[in-house]
Motif scaffolding. Structure first.
Motif, PDB file in Angstrom:
ATOM      1  N   SER A 117      74.457-108.526 -85.404  1.00 31.77           N
ATOM      2  CA  SER A 117      74.431-109.744 -86.024  1.00 31.77           C
ATOM      3  C   SER A 117      73.614-109.823 -87.012  1.00 31.77           C
ATOM      4  CB  SER A 117      73.716-110.894 -84.819  1.00 31.77           C
ATOM      5  OG  SER A 117      73.582-112.161 -85.310  1.00 31.77           O
ATOM      6  N   ASP A 118      73.699-110.806 -88.156  1.00 30.17           N
ATOM      7  CA  ASP A 118      72.987-111.126 -89.487  1.00 30.17           C
ATOM      8  C   ASP A 118      72.089-112.181 -89.234  1.00 30.17           C
ATOM      9  OD1 ASP A 118      74.761-113.013 -89.557  1.00 30.17           O
ATOM     10  OD2 ASP A 118      75.044-112.358 -91.645  1.00 30.17           O
ATOM     11  N   ARG A 119      71.866-112.680 -87.970  1.00 28.28           N
ATOM     12  CA  ARG A 119      70.999-113.930 -87.556  1.00 28.28           C
ATOM     13  C   ARG A 119      69.579-113.666 -88.291  1.00 28.28           C
ATOM     14  NH1 ARG A 119      71.436-114.560 -81.553  1.00 28.28           N
ATOM     15  NH2 ARG A 119      73.725-113.891 -81.940  1.00 28.28           N
ATOM     16  N   PRO A 120      68.884-114.890 -88.669  1.00 30.28           N
ATOM     17  CA  PRO A 120      67.414-114.813 -88.838  1.00 30.28           C
ATOM     18  C   PRO A 120      66.808-114.070 -87.986  1.00 30.28           C
ATOM     19  CG  PRO A 120      68.560-117.032 -88.918  1.00 30.28           C
ATOM     20  CD  PRO A 120      69.453-116.062 -88.274  1.00 30.28           C
ATOM     21  N   GLY A 121      65.937-113.307 -88.222  1.00 32.07           N
ATOM     22  CA  GLY A 121      64.670-112.765 -87.459  1.00 32.07           C
ATOM     23  C   GLY A 121      65.072-111.053 -87.444  1.00 32.07           C
ATOM     24  N   GLY A 122      66.145-110.701 -88.278  1.00 33.84           N
ATOM     25  CA  GLY A 122      66.255-109.269 -88.254  1.00 33.84           C
ATOM     26  C   GLY A 122      65.670-108.710 -89.299  1.00 33.84           C
ATOM     27  N   GLY A 124      67.075-107.016 -91.901  1.00 34.08           N
ATOM     28  CA  GLY A 124      67.775-106.811 -93.078  1.00 34.08           C
ATOM     29  C   GLY A 124      69.200-106.769 -92.650  1.00 34.08           C
ATOM     30  N   GLY A 125      70.263-107.225 -93.668  1.00 32.06           N
ATOM     31  CA  GLY A 125      71.804-106.805 -93.359  1.00 32.06           C
ATOM     32  C   GLY A 125      71.926-107.182 -91.894  1.00 32.06           C
ATOM     33  N   ASP A 126      73.061-106.415 -91.213  1.00 34.36           N
ATOM     34  CA  ASP A 126      73.390-106.603 -89.769  1.00 34.36           C
ATOM     35  C   ASP A 126      72.755-105.742 -88.926  1.00 34.36           C
ATOM     36  OD1 ASP A 126      75.534-108.146 -90.455  1.00 34.36           O
ATOM     37  OD2 ASP A 126      76.574-106.394 -91.125  1.00 34.36           O
ATOM     38  N   ASP A 127      71.925-106.252 -87.784  1.00 35.54           N
ATOM     39  CA  ASP A 127      71.010-105.606 -86.910  1.00 35.54           C
ATOM     40  C   ASP A 127      71.522-105.411 -85.477  1.00 35.54           C
ATOM     41  OD1 ASP A 127      69.141-105.273 -88.992  1.00 35.54           O
ATOM     42  OD2 ASP A 127      67.635-106.322 -87.983  1.00 35.54           O
ATOM     43  N   LEU A 128      70.872-104.647 -84.833  1.00 28.45           N
ATOM     44  CA  LEU A 128      71.454-104.488 -83.435  1.00 28.45           C
ATOM     45  C   LEU A 128      70.621-105.301 -82.474  1.00 28.45           C
ATOM     46  CD1 LEU A 128      72.259-100.524 -83.282  1.00 28.45           C
ATOM     47  CD2 LEU A 128      73.734-102.648 -83.933  1.00 28.45           C
ATOM     48  N   TYR A 129      71.422-105.888 -81.534  1.00 23.38           N
ATOM     49  CA  TYR A 129      70.742-106.612 -80.415  1.00 23.38           C
ATOM     50  C   TYR A 129      71.280-106.389 -78.987  1.00 23.38           C
ATOM     51  CZ  TYR A 129      68.930-109.889 -84.276  1.00 23.38           C
ATOM     52  OH  TYR A 129      68.472-110.226 -85.483  1.00 23.38           O
ATOM     53  N   ARG A 130      70.678-107.010 -77.873  1.00 24.32           N
ATOM     54  CA  ARG A 130      71.374-107.095 -76.841  1.00 24.32           C
ATOM     55  C   ARG A 130      71.026-108.408 -76.106  1.00 24.32           C
ATOM     56  NH1 ARG A 130      67.912-102.907 -73.103  1.00 24.32           N
ATOM     57  NH2 ARG A 130      65.926-104.199 -72.658  1.00 24.32           N
ATOM     58  N   VAL A 131      71.887-108.642 -74.995  1.00 21.87           N
ATOM     59  CA  VAL A 131      71.614-110.000 -74.343  1.00 21.87           C
ATOM     60  C   VAL A 131      72.035-109.367 -72.983  1.00 21.87           C
ATOM     61  CG1 VAL A 131      74.015-110.745 -74.824  1.00 21.87           C
ATOM     62  CG2 VAL A 131      72.321-112.237 -74.003  1.00 21.87           C
ATOM     63  N   ALA A 132      71.250-110.094 -71.805  1.00 15.82           N
ATOM     64  CA  ALA A 132      71.371-110.012 -70.492  1.00 15.82           C
ATOM     65  C   ALA A 132      72.521-110.701 -70.002  1.00 15.82           C
ATOM     66  CB  ALA A 132      70.094-110.243 -69.800  1.00 15.82           C
ATOM     67  N   VAL A 133      73.275-110.120 -69.004  1.00 16.48           N
ATOM     68  CA  VAL A 133      74.292-110.575 -68.339  1.00 16.48           C
ATOM     69  C   VAL A 133      73.896-111.251 -66.976  1.00 16.48           C
ATOM     70  CG1 VAL A 133      76.530-110.183 -67.303  1.00 16.48           C
ATOM     71  CG2 VAL A 133      76.048-109.224 -69.361  1.00 16.48           C
ATOM     72  N   THR A 134      73.772-112.540 -66.952  1.00 12.44           N
ATOM     73  CA  THR A 134      73.437-113.286 -65.893  1.00 12.44           C
ATOM     74  C   THR A 134      74.611-113.870 -65.128  1.00 12.44           C
ATOM     75  OG1 THR A 134      73.212-115.493 -66.987  1.00 12.44           O
ATOM     76  CG2 THR A 134      71.321-113.962 -67.068  1.00 12.44           C
ATOM     77  N   ALA A 135      73.990-114.566 -63.811  1.00 16.63           N
ATOM     78  CA  ALA A 135      75.209-115.209 -63.028  1.00 16.63           C
ATOM     79  C   ALA A 135      75.833-116.387 -63.490  1.00 16.63           C
ATOM     80  CB  ALA A 135      74.359-115.221 -61.464  1.00 16.63           C
ATOM     81  N   ASP A 136      75.052-116.984 -64.440  1.00 18.72           N
ATOM     82  CA  ASP A 136      75.549-118.135 -65.154  1.00 18.72           C
ATOM     83  C   ASP A 136      76.175-117.717 -66.630  1.00 18.72           C
ATOM     84  OD1 ASP A 136      74.541-119.611 -62.802  1.00 18.72           O
ATOM     85  OD2 ASP A 136      72.671-119.978 -63.724  1.00 18.72           O
ATOM     86  N   GLY A 137      76.060-116.742 -67.026  1.00 20.96           N
ATOM     87  CA  GLY A 137      76.445-116.387 -68.341  1.00 20.96           C
ATOM     88  C   GLY A 137      75.511-115.215 -69.063  1.00 20.96           C
ATOM     89  N   PHE A 138      74.773-115.580 -69.861  1.00 17.21           N
ATOM     90  CA  PHE A 138      73.933-114.742 -70.819  1.00 17.21           C
ATOM     91  C   PHE A 138      72.562-115.279 -70.806  1.00 17.21           C
ATOM     92  CE2 PHE A 138      78.559-114.354 -72.296  1.00 17.21           C
ATOM     93  CZ  PHE A 138      78.555-112.951 -71.962  1.00 17.21           C
ATOM     94  N   GLY A 145      64.780-103.567 -82.265  1.00 19.55           N
ATOM     95  CA  GLY A 145      63.505-103.111 -82.540  1.00 19.55           C
ATOM     96  C   GLY A 145      63.624-102.043 -83.900  1.00 19.55           C
ATOM     97  N   ALA A 146      62.499-101.762 -84.502  1.00 23.54           N
ATOM     98  CA  ALA A 146      62.497-100.939 -85.714  1.00 23.54           C
ATOM     99  C   ALA A 146      62.994 -99.408 -85.637  1.00 23.54           C
ATOM    100  CB  ALA A 146      61.149-100.799 -86.531  1.00 23.54           C
ATOM    101  N   GLY A 147      62.851 -98.994 -84.551  1.00 19.57           N
ATOM    102  CA  GLY A 147      63.257 -97.411 -84.120  1.00 19.57           C
ATOM    103  C   GLY A 147      64.732 -97.441 -84.432  1.00 19.57           C
TER     104      GLY A 147
END
Length: 300
Positions: A117-122, A124-138, A145-147
């Protein structure tokens, strides 16, 4: 366009029996049967659908589209759930933003979805994220991180089957040029600093959109001299003595002689199958396909 679900180029080119192995002692990769269009009319549509990832239980499919209407932004991640043998109506996921959200990839245990995503808070450019999968969705979205991330673009994250390594691509300094493949080792709940994938796999061309296969080391990735101007093909590379060779282009029937092929991903619900995106005689722009494969031989 014609409504077809199988690719039969040139009589499937001798059943696609090409055994690709780039180094002595490396496993040989071959395609089994024909590639099939995935969920035509539901997932594969008249719009551009890219990088299909399927949950380990086989009940959830995620992918992204850069032009499908109804999402939060121009690039959005979409989801379909399976009931019985049928895939349900597609809908945008809850963690999309007004920016670019793309390249989803389930982890092997199904607990997380990694994405770009290129969402705010990265950083620069496109960054890598993750989101937990929950019983109700996400759950809540986490920046990796910077590593892993940099001021450049990071694309197509894919966690190895054992969860120990994160494979992705970036145009950051330190590669061979343009987009290159990088890997970061797991460190606690995060990742250590990323380094270029070892060996000759990175070149002056664009290498991106990579996936591990079921053995956890062999990779399929996308390559083009210039991904914005030249045809993109899928390439196979195996690890031998701690390094990858330059790779071997997959045969026609997966790749196409005129059109782009990219976005490969291991199917976690059937690890002898990969998914990929192609611009060919399907139902629309970039469509999603699945194909079975075989790895034979090799010795690391």
């Amino acid at each position: 366009m014609a409504d077809w679900t199988r690719l039969g180029l040139c009589g499937v080119l001798a059943a696609l029996a090409c055994g690709c192995a780039t180094q002595p002692g490396a496993p040989a990769f071959s395609v089994v049967g024909e590639a099939e269009l995935f969920a035509p009319g539901v997932v594969s549509t008249d719009f551009a659908e890219i990088r299909l990832t399927i949950s380990p239980d086989g009940r959830t499919a995620l992918w992204f589209s850069r032009n499908r209407p109804g999402g939060a932004g121009g690039y959005d991640i979409w989801m379909s759930r399976r009931t019985g043998d049928a895939w349900g109506e597609a809908a945008p996921v809850s963690f999309n933003t007004a920016g670019r959200d793309f390249d989803p990839a389930f982890s092997a245990d199904g607990r997380y979805v990694y994405f770009c995503s290129d969402r705010p808070g990265g950083l620069g450019g496109d960054d890598l994220y993750r989101v937990a999968v929950t019983a109700d969705g996400f759950g809540a979205v986490e920046h990796l991180g910077a590593g892993v991330n940099s001021a450049s673009n990071e694309w197509a994250p894919m966690l190895s089957p054992d969860g120990a390594r994160l494979l992705f691509s970036s145009n950051r300094p330190g590669g061979a040029g343009r987009m290159d493949l990088f890997v970061a080792a797991r460190a606690g709940d995060g990742f250590a600093a990323a380094a270029p994938v070892p060996g000759g796999v990175n070149t002056a061309a664009d290498e991106f959109d990579s996936t591990y296969l079921a053995d956890g080391t062999t990779i399929i990735f996308s390559r083009a001299p210039d991904l914005a101007a030249d045809r993109i093909d899928l390439v196979f590379a195996a690890l031998t003595a701690g390094a990858y060779g330059a790779g071997e282009t997959l045969p026609l029937g997966v790749n196409d002689a005129q059109a782009d092929t990219y976005g490969p991903m291991l199917d976690w619900s059937d690890r002898q199958q990969i998914t990929f995106s192609g611009r060919r005689g399907g139902t629309g722009d970039m469509d999603l396909f699945v194909v079975r494969y075989r790895l034979e031989g090799g010795g690391r």
